[in-house]
Design a protein around this motif. Structure first.
Motif, PDB file in Angstrom:
ATOM      1  N   LEU A 184      57.250  22.128  79.616  1.00 26.64           N
ATOM      2  CA  LEU A 184      56.676  22.267  80.947  1.00 26.64           C
ATOM      3  C   LEU A 184      55.220  21.804  80.963  1.00 26.64           C
ATOM      4  O   LEU A 184      54.792  21.100  81.876  1.00 26.64           O
ATOM      5  CB  LEU A 184      56.786  23.728  81.403  1.00 26.64           C
ATOM      6  N   GLU A 185      54.466  22.158  79.936  1.00 27.26           N
ATOM      7  CA  GLU A 185      53.073  21.708  79.842  1.00 27.26           C
ATOM      8  C   GLU A 185      52.985  20.190  79.741  1.00 27.26           C
ATOM      9  O   GLU A 185      52.100  19.575  80.341  1.00 27.26           O
ATOM     10  CB  GLU A 185      52.387  22.378  78.653  1.00 27.26           C
ATOM     11  N   ASP A 186      53.912  19.577  79.000  1.00 22.58           N
ATOM     12  CA  ASP A 186      53.944  18.111  78.892  1.00 22.58           C
ATOM     13  C   ASP A 186      54.214  17.468  80.247  1.00 22.58           C
ATOM     14  O   ASP A 186      53.585  16.462  80.618  1.00 22.58           O
ATOM     15  CB  ASP A 186      55.010  17.662  77.888  1.00 22.58           C
ATOM     16  N   ILE A 187      55.164  18.046  80.990  1.00 24.28           N
ATOM     17  CA  ILE A 187      55.492  17.515  82.319  1.00 24.28           C
ATOM     18  C   ILE A 187      54.286  17.616  83.241  1.00 24.28           C
ATOM     19  O   ILE A 187      53.948  16.663  83.952  1.00 24.28           O
ATOM     20  CB  ILE A 187      56.708  18.260  82.914  1.00 24.28           C
ATOM     21  N   ILE A 188      53.629  18.756  83.225  1.00 28.94           N
ATOM     22  CA  ILE A 188      52.459  18.955  84.086  1.00 28.94           C
ATOM     23  C   ILE A 188      51.372  17.940  83.752  1.00 28.94           C
ATOM     24  O   ILE A 188      50.799  17.310  84.641  1.00 28.94           O
ATOM     25  CB  ILE A 188      51.929  20.399  83.956  1.00 28.94           C
ATOM     26  N   GLN A 189      51.103  17.764  82.473  1.00 28.56           N
ATOM     27  CA  GLN A 189      50.063  16.815  82.054  1.00 28.56           C
ATOM     28  C   GLN A 189      50.415  15.394  82.495  1.00 28.56           C
ATOM     29  O   GLN A 189      49.562  14.662  83.001  1.00 28.56           O
ATOM     30  CB  GLN A 189      49.886  16.878  80.541  1.00 28.56           C
ATOM     31  N   ALA A 190      51.676  15.003  82.320  1.00 26.25           N
ATOM     32  CA  ALA A 190      52.103  13.654  82.708  1.00 26.25           C
ATOM     33  C   ALA A 190      51.993  13.461  84.219  1.00 26.25           C
ATOM     34  O   ALA A 190      51.548  12.413  84.692  1.00 26.25           O
ATOM     35  CB  ALA A 190      53.530  13.400  82.237  1.00 26.25           C
ATOM     36  N   MET A 191      52.382  14.480  84.986  1.00 20.55           N
ATOM     37  CA  MET A 191      52.335  14.362  86.443  1.00 20.55           C
ATOM     38  C   MET A 191      50.891  14.361  86.948  1.00 20.55           C
ATOM     39  O   MET A 191      50.572  13.666  87.913  1.00 20.55           O
ATOM     40  CB  MET A 191      53.140  15.483  87.095  1.00 20.55           C
ATOM     41  N   GLU A 192      50.027  15.107  86.304  1.00 22.88           N
ATOM     42  CA  GLU A 192      48.623  15.152  86.724  1.00 22.88           C
ATOM     43  C   GLU A 192      47.887  13.849  86.437  1.00 22.88           C
ATOM     44  O   GLU A 192      46.868  13.572  87.055  1.00 22.88           O
ATOM     45  CB  GLU A 192      47.908  16.328  86.059  1.00 22.88           C
TER      46      GLU A 192
END
Length: 77
Positions: A18-26
């Motif tokens: 989830l943290e990886d997804i958030i970082q990629a989307m940001e």
């Protein structure tokens, strides 16, 4: 970035994903279709984490005779 819906191995794995997804989307560099897939995967991960946390809370209630008690930390331990 969106992967097939496969349950994570653990709460910690789901949280890291989830943290990886958030970082990629940001980053703002993700195409719309990929962002939508990642968003869907993130929602699934959030539900997985919520279920794991609810299960842990239920186990604590059982261990504490159906009373959820505040955590008391003693100094020195």
């Amino acid at each position: 970035m969106a992967k097939a819906s496969k349950a994570p191995a653990s709460f910690e794995t789901a949280l890291a994903q989830l943290e990886d997804i958030i970082q990629a989307m940001e980053s703002g560099d993700m195409p719309l279709e990929t962002a939508l897939g990642s968003y869907k995967q993130g929602i699934e991960l959030i539900k997985f984490c919520q279920t794991k946390l609810a299960d842990a809370e239920q186990q604590l209630k059982i261990l504490e005779n159906n009373e959820l008690k505040p955590l008391e930390l003693s100094n020195g331990q």
